[in-house]
Design an enzyme around this catalytic site. Structure first.
Site, PDB file in Angstrom:
ATOM      1  N   ASP A  44       0.874  -1.155   0.000  1.00  0.00           N
ATOM      2  CA  ASP A  44       0.000   0.000   0.000  1.00  0.00           C
ATOM      3  C   ASP A  44       0.922   1.219   0.000  1.00  0.00           C
ATOM      4  O   ASP A  44       2.061   1.142   0.459  1.00  0.00           O
ATOM      5  CB  ASP A  44      -0.875  -0.037   1.263  1.00  0.00           C
ATOM      6  CG  ASP A  44      -1.679   1.221   1.421  1.00  0.00           C
ATOM      7  OD1 ASP A  44      -2.417   1.583   0.490  1.00  0.00           O
ATOM      8  OD2 ASP A  44      -1.564   1.860   2.489  1.00  0.00           O
TER       9      ASP A  44
ATOM     10  N   ASP B 278       0.020   4.970   0.940  1.00  0.00           N
ATOM     11  CA  ASP B 278      -0.153   5.945   2.021  1.00  0.00           C
ATOM     12  C   ASP B 278      -0.294   5.254   3.376  1.00  0.00           C
ATOM     13  O   ASP B 278      -1.156   4.399   3.556  1.00  0.00           O
ATOM     14  CB  ASP B 278      -1.387   6.803   1.753  1.00  0.00           C
ATOM     15  CG  ASP B 278      -1.300   7.511   0.411  1.00  0.00           C
ATOM     16  OD1 ASP B 278      -0.205   7.980   0.057  1.00  0.00           O
ATOM     17  OD2 ASP B 278      -2.327   7.589  -0.284  1.00  0.00           O
TER      18      ASP B 278
ATOM     19  N   LYS C  85      -9.610  -1.507  -3.083  1.00  0.00           N
ATOM     20  CA  LYS C  85      -9.455  -2.387  -1.935  1.00  0.00           C
ATOM     21  C   LYS C  85     -10.574  -2.121  -0.948  1.00  0.00           C
ATOM     22  O   LYS C  85     -10.896  -0.954  -0.733  1.00  0.00           O
ATOM     23  CB  LYS C  85      -8.085  -2.147  -1.269  1.00  0.00           C
ATOM     24  CG  LYS C  85      -6.907  -2.514  -2.141  1.00  0.00           C
ATOM     25  CD  LYS C  85      -5.565  -2.244  -1.461  1.00  0.00           C
ATOM     26  CE  LYS C  85      -5.233  -0.777  -1.464  1.00  0.00           C
ATOM     27  NZ  LYS C  85      -3.931  -0.465  -0.867  1.00  0.00           N
TER      28      LYS C  85
END
Length: 192
Positions: free
Chosen positions: A14, A16, A103
Site C-alpha cells: 500500500d 499511504d 481495496k
C-alpha cells in the site's frame, strides 16, 4: 526440523501510511515523506531479486480532490525517493463506483500479479489498514498488516499476520519457520 521458506514471487505495498506518511488527498509532491525504514525494506527485497510494487486506492481522483496530473506528480516523487517499482496499480474510484479494483476488492492485487507474470497466491501484500489485508485475502495472496495510529483495533485483531514495522514484516515474510496450526498443536503436545 527447519524448513526452507520460499521467498514470495512479489511484494505489493500500500502507498499511504505504509511506504509514505499519509497526507490525505495529497496532490503536492513536496509533501511526500517516506516512513522510517521504507527505503531499506525495499532495497532488501530488490537485493534478493524480489519484484516490488504499489497497490493504492486514490479516491481523491473520483472525488475531484486530486487531478490525475497531480497524482502522477506525487507518484513520480514516490518513485524518486523509494523506486524503482516493478509495477504500480492505482484505483482512482470511490466506494460508490462499485469497481473491482478498490481495496478490499482483489482487482489491484490480481492486476499487479498478472503484469508481473506471477500468481497472486505467490505474492505478499503489506499495508496499514484492514482493506489492504482483505484485498490480499480476496486475491489469494498473503497479507501482513503494519499498524499505524489510524489502524482500527478490530483491523489488527482480524489480520492473519501483524508486524510492528516494515523491517519486522520482511523478517516475518522472509525468515523463520512457517508453522501450521497442526505443527503448533503437535509441539504443544510434545512439550516443545
Amino acid at each position: 526440523m527447519p524448513q526452507s521458506v520460499r521467498p514470495p514471487a512479489a511484494v505489493l505495498f500500500d502507498r499511504d501510511g505504509t511506504l509514505i506518511h499519509d497526507v490525505p488527498y495529497n496532490s503536492e509532491p513536496e509533501r511526500v515523506e517516506p516512513v522510517a525504514g521504507a527505503r531499506e525494506a525495499l532495497d532488501r527485497l530488490r537485493a534478493q531479486g524480489i519484484p516490488v510494487g504499489i497497490v493504492t486506492n486514490q479516491s481523491g481522483v473520483a472525488r475531484g480532490l486530486i487531478a490525475p496530473e497531480a497524482l502522477r506528480a506525487v507518484n513520480d516523487r514516490v518513485d524518486a525517493l523509494l523506486g524503482p517499482f516493478d509495477v504500480w496499480e492505482i484505483c482512482p474510484h470511490d466506494d460508490g463506483d462499485r469497481c473491482d479494483c478498490r481495496k478490499p476488492a482483489p482487482g489491484l492485487v490480481l492486476r499487479a500479479a498478472r503484469r508481473l507474470g506471477v500468481r497472486a497466491e505467490d505474492c505478499v501484500v503489506i499495508g496499514d489498514i484492514g482493506r489492504d489485508v482483505e484485498a490480499a485475502r480476496a486475491a489469494g495472496a498473503r497479507g501482513i498488516l503494519v499498524p499505524t495510529p489510524v489502524t482500527l483495533p478490530e483491523e489488527v485483531a482480524a489480520a492473519p499476520e501483524v508486524a510492528p514495522d516494515l523491517a519486522a514484516a520482511l523478517d516475518l515474510m522472509l525468515g523463520g519457520i512457517q508453522l501450521t496450526a497442526e505443527d503448533e498443536e503437535g509441539m504443544t503436545r510434545a512439550g516443545g
